[in-house]
Each structure stands twice: as structure tokens, then as C-alpha cells.
Write a protein that holds these residues in place. Sequence first.
Motif, mmCIF file in Angstrom:
data_model
loop_
_atom_site.group_PDB
_atom_site.id
_atom_site.type_symbol
_atom_site.label_atom_id
_atom_site.label_comp_id
_atom_site.label_asym_id
_atom_site.label_seq_id
_atom_site.Cartn_x
_atom_site.Cartn_y
_atom_site.Cartn_z
ATOM 1 N N LEU A 46 49.790 31.003 34.234
ATOM 2 C CA LEU A 46 49.533 32.059 35.296
ATOM 3 C C LEU A 46 49.458 33.273 34.682
ATOM 4 N N LEU A 47 49.892 33.879 33.567
ATOM 5 C CA LEU A 47 49.486 35.151 33.026
ATOM 6 C C LEU A 47 48.023 35.036 32.453
ATOM 7 N N ALA A 49 45.779 33.546 34.294
ATOM 8 C CA ALA A 49 45.188 33.600 35.632
ATOM 9 C C ALA A 49 45.139 35.251 36.282
ATOM 10 N N SER A 50 46.097 35.710 35.911
ATOM 11 C CA SER A 50 46.221 37.258 36.384
ATOM 12 C C SER A 50 45.228 37.996 35.516
ATOM 13 N N PHE A 51 44.946 37.895 34.365
ATOM 14 C CA PHE A 51 43.928 38.653 33.528
ATOM 15 C C PHE A 51 42.293 38.350 33.855
ATOM 16 N N MET A 53 41.900 37.056 36.979
ATOM 17 C CA MET A 53 41.892 37.712 38.405
ATOM 18 C C MET A 53 41.666 39.390 38.248
ATOM 19 N N LEU A 54 42.187 40.029 37.245
ATOM 20 C CA LEU A 54 42.024 41.481 37.142
ATOM 21 C C LEU A 54 40.559 41.679 36.734
ATOM 22 N N SER A 55 39.980 40.677 35.963
ATOM 23 C CA SER A 55 38.780 40.954 35.292
ATOM 24 C C SER A 55 37.899 40.516 36.414
ATOM 25 N N GLY A 75 39.803 31.968 38.247
ATOM 26 C CA GLY A 75 41.073 32.523 38.383
ATOM 27 C C GLY A 75 41.818 31.448 39.470
ATOM 28 N N ILE A 79 44.901 29.188 38.502
ATOM 29 C CA ILE A 79 46.379 28.859 39.347
ATOM 30 C C ILE A 79 46.518 27.658 39.871
#
Length: 184
Positions: A46-47, A49-51, A53-55, A75, A79
Motif C-alpha cells: 500500500l505504501l 501504491a501511494s507513491f 498514485m502520487l506520481s 496504482g 491496491i
Amino acid sequence: MPLPFLTADRAFDAADDVALPFDDRERWRRPYRPGPWRVGVAALVLLVASFVMLSAVVIALSGEMSAGAACLGVGVVVIAMALRLLRMGVWVSARGLRHTGFLITRTTPWAQVVSVRTVQQPVRWLGLPRTVQGQALLLVRRGRPQENVPPLLTTHGADFLGRVTAFDRAADTVEAWADEYGTR
């Protein structure tokens, strides 16, 4: 937001002397909590995935909408993989026993279950090719050969590595469900 698939029901904490402490036995339940290895790996995924999604947001803001959408899709897939990783395990209900893997879920009705038993055998360490001596919970089905049948639970899996007492409790609970519903 409650995530019911992450924790076993609190009835196990309150009723240690009762093998099947549930009122609604038609609902699929995991009779144990996911282990720290499984939850830790899912948190790391999930960490990542957060990167991703931010990208995707940064790429979309820079004007490359197709690349941002592709990154967003990656992303979402990451998840979904983390959530599937958390759902893996053994689930029981009055209808049968469900063994959920990463890609495949096998449901066995209690009418087809001959026995569920704990045996000493070489087991995979965290699902990797390396094997160590440990305990495994095996499902014996009617009319199926027992060669190459994967165990339901092991003492060295992601849920029970270093938690032998938790494995014994989960194995006893699954065996109790099999004893209650498998003989019908």
C-alpha cells in the motif's frame, strides 16, 4: 472505516472455552487474525501504491493525461493486490470451508470433507521454495487423491510464523467446524 476481513471476530477473545462462538454461522469467517508478516507486506504494498498514485497525479498535472491514467490504473491494481493479500487464508461457515489464495479460491462443502487434521511435515517457509519442518493443517476430501494437496495452514506461513499458539488455536477451530458440519 471498519475492515472486517482484517480481524477475526472478537467472540474468540471473549469465549476461549467455546469452539464455535458464533451466532450467525452462515456468514464466512476467518477463524484467526492475519499474521504480522501478511499485514506488514500488505502495508508495504500500500505504501508503494501511494507513491504510484502520487506520481499519477504529478504526471496528469504535467499534461500527460494518458500516462497519468496508465499510472493511475497501475496504482489501482497494486491496491487490489494488497487487499487480496489480506483476504488470503482459510474461511469457514455452515456451508463449507473456503481456502482463499492470491489468485484462486477453492470452496469445499462440508459434505465433501472427510477430515481436517494437523500433521508434522516439511512446510514452505513464508510460501517460498525453502522448506522447514513444521505443522500443517490438511484437508482430506471425498474422492480426491491426497498427493500434492496444499495445506490449509502451516506454522511457517505468513499468518503463523513465530506464533505456534495462534496456529494451534486456528487449527483446533477449523477442526471443530469440520467435526460439527462435516459429519452431516
